[in-house]
Motif scaffolding. Structure first.
Motif, short mmCIF file in Angstrom:
data_model
loop_
_atom_site.label_atom_id
_atom_site.label_comp_id
_atom_site.label_asym_id
_atom_site.label_seq_id
_atom_site.Cartn_x
_atom_site.Cartn_y
_atom_site.Cartn_z
N UNK A 439 9.29 86.74 23.98
CA UNK A 439 9.29 85.72 22.94
C UNK A 439 10.07 86.21 21.74
N UNK A 440 11.17 85.54 21.46
CA UNK A 440 12.01 85.85 20.32
C UNK A 440 11.77 84.79 19.25
N UNK A 441 11.55 85.20 18.02
CA UNK A 441 11.22 84.26 16.95
C UNK A 441 12.33 84.18 15.92
N UNK A 442 12.76 82.96 15.64
CA UNK A 442 13.83 82.71 14.67
C UNK A 442 13.30 81.75 13.61
N UNK A 443 13.46 82.12 12.36
CA UNK A 443 13.00 81.27 11.28
C UNK A 443 14.18 80.57 10.61
N UNK A 444 13.93 79.36 10.19
CA UNK A 444 14.93 78.60 9.45
C UNK A 444 15.29 79.36 8.18
N UNK A 445 16.57 79.54 7.89
CA UNK A 445 16.95 80.35 6.73
C UNK A 445 16.62 79.66 5.41
N UNK A 446 16.39 80.45 4.42
CA UNK A 446 16.15 79.93 3.08
C UNK A 446 17.41 79.23 2.57
N UNK A 447 17.24 78.10 1.92
CA UNK A 447 18.38 77.33 1.43
C UNK A 447 19.22 78.14 0.45
N UNK A 448 18.59 79.08 -0.25
CA UNK A 448 19.34 79.89 -1.21
C UNK A 448 20.36 80.79 -0.53
N UNK A 449 20.13 81.10 0.74
CA UNK A 449 21.01 82.04 1.44
C UNK A 449 22.19 81.36 2.10
N UNK A 450 22.10 80.06 2.33
CA UNK A 450 23.15 79.36 3.07
C UNK A 450 23.96 78.49 2.13
N UNK A 451 25.25 78.78 2.05
CA UNK A 451 26.12 78.06 1.13
C UNK A 451 26.17 76.57 1.35
N UNK A 452 25.99 76.14 2.61
CA UNK A 452 26.18 74.71 2.88
C UNK A 452 25.09 73.87 2.25
N UNK A 453 23.90 74.45 2.01
CA UNK A 453 22.84 73.72 1.33
C UNK A 453 22.89 73.96 -0.18
N UNK A 454 22.95 75.23 -0.53
CA UNK A 454 22.83 75.60 -1.95
C UNK A 454 24.04 75.13 -2.75
N UNK A 455 25.22 75.19 -2.15
CA UNK A 455 26.43 74.85 -2.88
C UNK A 455 27.01 73.49 -2.48
N UNK A 456 26.27 72.74 -1.65
CA UNK A 456 26.67 71.39 -1.34
C UNK A 456 27.79 71.26 -0.33
N UNK A 457 28.01 72.29 0.51
CA UNK A 457 29.06 72.19 1.52
C UNK A 457 28.60 71.35 2.69
#
Length: 457
Positions: A439-457
């Motif tokens: 079982x491999x667990x992957x968590x949704x990344x924090x919006x602060x870390x991903x430019x497409x959310x934080x910077x509106x891309x």
């Protein structure tokens, strides 16, 4: 985790630098970028992971900066894997699904046998030093096998046929931010999506009216955990069915059945990702087989790398459109979607960006990796079951068939080696969970870390 260089657009790199400055000024992160670069450089020279930890020495004081959460077990409560728990399945397997059905997009490999003996590394006592050592040794063997496959891909790149006319050439960077841009962000930014009625040219075609009006996932706010259940042969005997059925969304692939396998794979199915061979070929009987009813369907075909959607309608790998139309007209209330082929190739680009200067196969990602990209934007936590092989690895292609072929695990057509190394890079669970329980667990990344959310891309 196995780390490689990956590239970011210049704007991303500049924006992330600004973000780091802001966080440091706020006292939220204390880190030594220079030391991080040095450690990362040394780790890459050795081709060894450093688990996101940067160690610095200043006289007699040692400081450790944790750049990611410490991995832990995927089981939050006591769980007995030997306990028998059977849930009746409401599905019926498709025709030939429990026999030696053809493999969608699987080029037969000459190496059908495993080159390692997983049973030598099998153990269950996570508090035992012996068990911990066995788990680490097995992890090392698996990672080395994937890395070898990557090297072979690089060696064969010039002679492999480029069927999809892929001409992508990424630009690689060396900055700290570019090297440590989260893999989960790369997957999210690919934007894997389903086609909508309003998408051109379907907004002007009668075929576009077949697309469901609903969204792919309903009640998104209520989604907490998701399970992606691979079809791997190592699921046989796993007794993970109860664990799988506790998730809010359970994703399965192609014609993999649950009936008769509930103890190992569970009975709950929310969505099936199916490729165009399964939709098209008569032996899978997509328009009529019960296994494809009463669940959400996300069907895909890659098309050509730079092809338009108009081109895709006439030059798809397999004509999934005919049977899709039959299915939708037969079941007008069904939730059957088509995945945007452009987004499939964007996911391939993210995978190549992760691999850095190591070229990956110029074929589309697997259904499993596409499924992960579909789920991650909507699911805070994704458990990927037997995607990265555990010590239950037995060489079988599927848990519902007896065929032996290691290519199903280590890849011969899809860029599986790169996919699974990237999945390991995203993993948040401990090695015991991944390599002993599967079982491999992957968590949704924090919006602060991903430019497409934080910077509106």
């Amino acid at each position: 985790m196995w780390q490689v260089k990956r590239a970011l657009p210049l704007a991303h790199g500049q924006a992330l630098i600004s973000l780091y400055v802001l966080l440091i000024a706020s006292g939220l992160i204390i880190q030594s970028v220079g030391a991080g670069q040095e450690i990362a450089s040394k780790a890459q020279q050795r081709h060894e992971p450093h688990n996101g930890e940067v160690n610095t020495s200043n006289g007699d004081n040692n400081v450790t900066f944790n750049l990611r959460r410490l991995p832990r077990s995927v089981f939050h409560v006591r769980w007995n894997p030997n306990e028998k728990f059977i849930v009746e399945s409401h599905e019926n397997p498709a025709i030939n699904s429990s026999k030696l059905a053809p493999h969608p997009r699987l080029k037969v490999s000459k190496n059908t046998k495993l080159t390692l003996s997983p049973k030598l590394y099998l153990c269950h006592d996570k508090y035992s030093d012996l068990c911990s050592n066995k788990t680490q040794q097995f992890r090392q063997r698996i990672v080395q096998t994937f890395q070898k496959a990557m090297r072979e891909t690089q060696h064969n790149e010039t002679i492999d046929q480029n069927h999809y006319n892929v001409d992508y050439k990424p630009v690689f960077g060396d900055s700290f931010e570019e090297q440590y841009y989260p893999s989960t962000c790369l997957v999210m930014e690919a934007g894997v999506r389903v086609l909508r009625r309003k998408d051109p040219p379907f907004n002007k075609l009668a075929f576009g009216k077949l697309f469901p009006r609903q969204r792919l996932f309903r009640n998104i706010k209520n989604i907490k955990t998701c399970a992606i259940v691979s079809s791997a042969g190592s699921l046989a005997g796993s007794k993970l069915g109860r664990f799988i059925d506790t998730h809010d969304i359970v994703m399965r692939f192609n014609h993999a059945p649950t009936q008769g396998h509930e103890v190992d794979v569970g009975s709950k199915t929310t969505i099936r990702v199916v490729n165009s061979q399964v939709v098209t070929k008569p032996e899978f009987d997509f328009p009529h087989a019960p296994i494809f009813r009463n669940v959400t369907i996300a069907a895909w075909d890659p098309g050509k790398y730079n092809g338009t959607l108009e081109d895709w309608l006439t030059t798809a790998d397999y004509d999934l459109f005919t049977n899709y139309e039959i299915y939708r007209r037969r079941y007008p209330k069904s939730r059957a979607f088509l995945i945007d082929p452009h987004s499939v190739w964007r996911l391939w680009q993210s995978l190549q960006m992760f691999a850095g200067n190591r070229p990956i196969k110029r074929n589309p990602p697997s259904s499993g990796f596409i499924g992960l990209a579909l789920l991650l934007p909507h699911c805070p936590q994704v458990d990927f079951i037997e995607y990265v092989p555990s010590t239950r690895l037995n060489g079988r292609c599927h848990y519902y068939s007896k065929e032996m072929n290691s290519a199903c695990t280590f890849g011969s057509w899809h860029p599986l080696a790169a996919e699974k190394l990237m999945a390991l890079d995203m993993n948040m669970a401990d090695d015991m969970s991944v390599f002993q329980f599967g079982i491999l667990r992957i968590r949704q990344p924090d919006k602060l870390l991903c430019g497409f959310n934080f910077f509106g891309y």
